[in-house]
Enzyme design. Sequence first.
Site, mmCIF file in Angstrom:
data_model
loop_
_atom_site.group_PDB
_atom_site.id
_atom_site.type_symbol
_atom_site.label_atom_id
_atom_site.label_comp_id
_atom_site.label_asym_id
_atom_site.label_seq_id
_atom_site.Cartn_x
_atom_site.Cartn_y
_atom_site.Cartn_z
ATOM 1 N N LYS A 144 43.794 29.223 39.619
ATOM 2 C CA LYS A 144 43.247 30.525 39.249
ATOM 3 C C LYS A 144 42.266 30.914 40.343
ATOM 4 O O LYS A 144 41.058 30.692 40.237
ATOM 5 C CB LYS A 144 42.574 30.412 37.874
ATOM 6 C CG LYS A 144 42.472 31.730 37.147
ATOM 7 C CD LYS A 144 42.130 31.515 35.685
ATOM 8 C CE LYS A 144 41.702 32.793 35.019
ATOM 9 N NZ LYS A 144 42.704 33.847 34.979
HETATM 10 N N1 PPE Z 1 48.523 34.187 33.808
HETATM 11 C C1 PPE Z 1 47.609 34.805 34.576
HETATM 12 C C2 PPE Z 1 47.997 35.313 35.912
HETATM 13 C C3 PPE Z 1 46.305 34.934 34.092
HETATM 14 O O1 PPE Z 1 45.395 35.531 34.850
HETATM 15 C C4 PPE Z 1 45.980 34.436 32.810
HETATM 16 C C5 PPE Z 1 44.581 34.574 32.280
HETATM 17 C C6 PPE Z 1 46.975 33.804 32.048
HETATM 18 C C7 PPE Z 1 48.247 33.693 32.592
HETATM 19 C C8 PPE Z 1 46.698 33.196 30.706
HETATM 20 O O2 PPE Z 1 45.930 32.029 30.843
HETATM 21 P P1 PPE Z 1 44.918 31.528 29.719
HETATM 22 O O3 PPE Z 1 43.814 32.517 29.660
HETATM 23 O O4 PPE Z 1 44.496 30.191 30.168
HETATM 24 O O5 PPE Z 1 45.664 31.486 28.438
HETATM 25 N N2 PPE Z 1 43.908 35.735 32.686
HETATM 26 C C9 PPE Z 1 42.457 35.781 32.602
HETATM 27 C C10 PPE Z 1 41.898 36.891 33.454
HETATM 28 C C11 PPE Z 1 42.238 38.269 33.030
HETATM 29 C C12 PPE Z 1 41.492 39.303 33.833
HETATM 30 O O6 PPE Z 1 41.890 40.471 33.785
HETATM 31 O O7 PPE Z 1 40.497 39.009 34.494
HETATM 32 C C13 PPE Z 1 41.987 35.853 31.168
HETATM 33 O O8 PPE Z 1 42.757 36.108 30.270
HETATM 34 O O9 PPE Z 1 40.797 35.619 30.941
#
Ligand code: PPE
Length: 323
Positions: A170
């Site tokens: 990330k």
């Molecule tokens: N894929 C991506 C690309 C992503 O950024 C997130 C979280 C997920 C999947 C889901 O991951 P998880 O939160 O561990 O279930 N995206 C974060 C950032 C969003 C933003 O706009 O900034 C979030 O949901 O916090």
Amino acid sequence: ILSGPLQTATEETVEKSEWIWMNGEFVAWDDAQVHVLSHGLHYGTGVFEGVRCYATELGPAIFRHAEHLERLAKSAELYYLPLPYSTEELRQATHELIRRNNLESCYIRPLAFRGYGEMGLYAQSAPVNVIIAAWPWGAYLGEESKRHGVRVKVSSWRRISPAGLIPAAKASGQYLNSILAKTESAKAGYDEAILLDEHGYVCEGSGENVFIVRDGVLVTPGHTNSILDGISRKSVIQIAKDLGYEVHERDIARAELYLADEMFLCGTAAELVPVREVDDHVIGEPGEVTRVIQAKFEDALHGRAQEYREWLDVVEVPSKVSS
Ligand code: PPE
């Protein structure tokens, strides 16, 4: 002389809280600033997390905090950013931040980035700065969307390839890819984008993992499909299996989205959001499987599911009745 604010406040502006944790200290929100030559600002050399804390009957509780902090540490390691704090130190700092800001439910954003000191690509002497901010942030795609679903569009931008970057990390710079996809879909009038990988298989939303339901079976892309190893995804898989559903992690072809009986997205900011339309193919109102899993997932987040209590990192707050 140019004057005036660099940015115009809108209704969408982040709702300020009082303090931001910055390199070991609590700094007033408006004073949490960096130098314009901070390395991360120029090259995207940062890693971050999105975490949520919910008001539960046990007090403010951070959902799967340890997993988020571990992912932050792994993302940092993958991009050669030595974190100056242990995950336990960051965990304690987050608890203190929530207490000091008097927050019950909030979104938490830890970020580690190369700061000011050296420019150029191999800037090993530029310090690694770490901040943690927390503020109230409502449903990312809207409350209404959680009930009736969103309209999504498959992006013309492909998800970053593991041949060039690290989809499982990330990292700040990687989000330019998500931003291109999200902007394209928003400008075309959709709520969210779905990205495919370079082979044409489904990866995920711009900030959420994706699931489809076909004949009662849940299907989601696997770890070789250039996805972020989402913590909501992992939780949904666990919940679905516990409820007796079959879950398959495999390649998903684009048209399988159109043929799906049900489809949903999940992520920390978005939580669990049904999809009601993909590329103008109607899926419809949220189906049975989506609703059942969404309800259990919400129960887990809000501390109402006894069986998932271990996912909660409860923040100790001074008792309100004692004074
Ligand atoms: N894929 C991506 C690309 C992503 O950024 C997130 C979280 C997920 C999947 C889901 O991951 P998880 O939160 O561990 O279930 N995206 C974060 C950032 C969003 C933003 O706009 O900034 C979030 O949901 O916090």
